[in-house]
Design an enzyme around this catalytic site. Structure first.
Site, mmCIF file in Angstrom:
data_model
loop_
_atom_site.group_PDB
_atom_site.id
_atom_site.type_symbol
_atom_site.label_atom_id
_atom_site.label_comp_id
_atom_site.label_asym_id
_atom_site.label_seq_id
_atom_site.Cartn_x
_atom_site.Cartn_y
_atom_site.Cartn_z
ATOM 1 N N ASP A 168 26.857 25.637 4.160
ATOM 2 C CA ASP A 168 26.891 24.288 3.587
ATOM 3 C C ASP A 168 25.472 23.920 3.160
ATOM 4 O OD1 ASP A 168 27.402 21.660 2.944
ATOM 5 O OD2 ASP A 168 27.779 21.015 5.005
ATOM 6 N N GLU A 199 21.833 16.033 -0.272
ATOM 7 C CA GLU A 199 23.233 15.630 -0.114
ATOM 8 C C GLU A 199 23.504 15.201 1.320
ATOM 9 O OE1 GLU A 199 27.600 16.321 0.815
ATOM 10 O OE2 GLU A 199 25.794 17.161 1.724
ATOM 11 N N GLU A 200 22.895 15.910 2.266
ATOM 12 C CA GLU A 200 23.152 15.627 3.676
ATOM 13 C C GLU A 200 22.559 14.291 4.120
ATOM 14 O OE1 GLU A 200 25.232 17.275 5.097
ATOM 15 O OE2 GLU A 200 25.203 19.363 4.436
ATOM 16 N N HIS A 308 28.615 22.541 9.774
ATOM 17 C CA HIS A 308 27.440 21.876 10.356
ATOM 18 C C HIS A 308 27.067 22.486 11.701
ATOM 19 C CE1 HIS A 308 26.881 18.021 7.819
ATOM 20 N NE2 HIS A 308 27.420 18.984 7.083
#
Length: 337
Positions: A168, A199-200, A308
């Site tokens: 990810d 993005e996170e 994650h």
């Protein structure tokens, strides 16, 4: 897979959210020969354009994020342990006892003040042990504000499955790179392959990129949680059941025209797919959707176990199906839509 060694290399590059520079330069080296235009913007997004030739061409923006989740040092204790805060969303339980690495190569192990069972999901209960004997020793290796990310190898599991950190979303970056390489240059649409930052931390980079491009259609290329193993999520996502076509998540409702075209293309071309619905999480589709006067958005998502974490797992066949769908959608004529 098309070039699995590339995916492995991408997953092993350090690039915690907000500090994606090394990832960006590796991607630039890969894609520069294939782009008609290539630029980096002020926040660090890398955007490649492959121009189309159709009379009714659309501007299609694909966004995959370069950043990985991690932790930032907020306090260095007198005993040399490092207090940390989140850079992205980490579960305390999955971080506990795992290895992390800082940009300068310093490595450490995540520990917990007290029993991990009592920590809940409070990251402030965690610390990183880099082996320092005291505060001064630790300060020779790290500073306040330094970030670390998970550290671990790329591995193969049975059944054509892949296990790695940072899937990810280095996986999405890999898919976009391969799709750009396969773009023949005479498609009916202008295709923007966007490798975005942060993005996170709230889908920041894709919003900036979309403001520049003003796309007709925006597609997030990302992972999505699996539901086919014991965990705290429920739904229908299954590893090996095909590429996920986003229908809805808490941050966006995918455009029905976009999802309809994707499903029709998968059926026509024999690309295995599944309809993807999640009730926790989101992607860059959310920020693209709200740019300007609004953008039709959707998502192409690889179903992933243990997201994650240090050890996410995906199906190689699903990864390939995602590249096939990116290519098919890029080549679709939107004359009637």
């Amino acid at each position: 897979m098309r070039e699995e060694s590339l995916l492995e290399r991408l997953t092993q590059i350090w690039g915690v959210a907000g500090y994606e520079g090394t990832v960006r330069e590796a991607i630039r080296t890969e894609i520069e020969p294939f782009a008609d235009e290539l630029w980096e913007d002020a926040v660090g997004n890398l955007i490649a354009l492959k121009k189309g030739s159709g009379d009714h061409r659309k501007k299609i923006m694909f966004a995959a994020h370069m950043d990985q989740i991690g932790f930032m040092v907020k306090t260095i204790e007198e005993n040399g342990l490092l207090r940390i805060c989140n850079m992205g969303w980490n579960w305390a339980g999955s971080a506990y006892n795992e290895r992390v690495i800082f940009r300068n190569g310093t490595v450490g192990v995540v520990g917990c003040y007290g029993p991990i069972e009592e920590a809940g999901n409070k990251i402030e209960k965690l610390f990183v042990d880099i082996g320092a004997k005291d505060k001064a020793d630790a300060q020779r290796m790290v500073k306040i504000g330094d970030c670390c990310g998970y550290h671990g190898p790329y591995m193969h599991l049975a059944g054509g499955q892949i296990c790695s950190k940072s899937l990810d979303d280095r996986l999405g970056c890999y898919q976009l790179i391969e799709a750009l390489k396969e773009n023949p240059g005479d498609l009916p649409n202008d295709i923007y392959y966007c490798f975005v930052v942060q993005e996170e931390l709230g889908c920041r980079g894709s919003q900036v990129a979309a403001q520049q491009i003003q796309p007709d259609i925006g597609i997030a290329v990302d992972i999505t949680p699996a539901h086919d193993y014991p965990n705290d999520l429920t739904g229908s996502n299954r590893i090996g059941a095909g590429i996920g076509i986003k229908i809805c998540d808490p941050s966006v409702v995918a455009d029905e025209m976009v999802t309809g075209v994707m499903e029709s293309l998968c059926t026509e071309k024999g690309i295995p797919f599944q309809r993807e619905v999640i009730d926790r999480g989101g992607t860059d589709a959310s920020s693209m959707n709200l740019v300007g006067a609004g953008v039709r958005t959707g998502g192409i998502c690889v179903v992933t176990r243990y997201p994650h974490s240090q050890s996410s797992v995906v199906s190689a066949e699903d990864v390939e199906a995602g590249i096939d769908l990116i290519n098919a959608f890029s080549a679709y004529s939107f004359r009637q839509e």
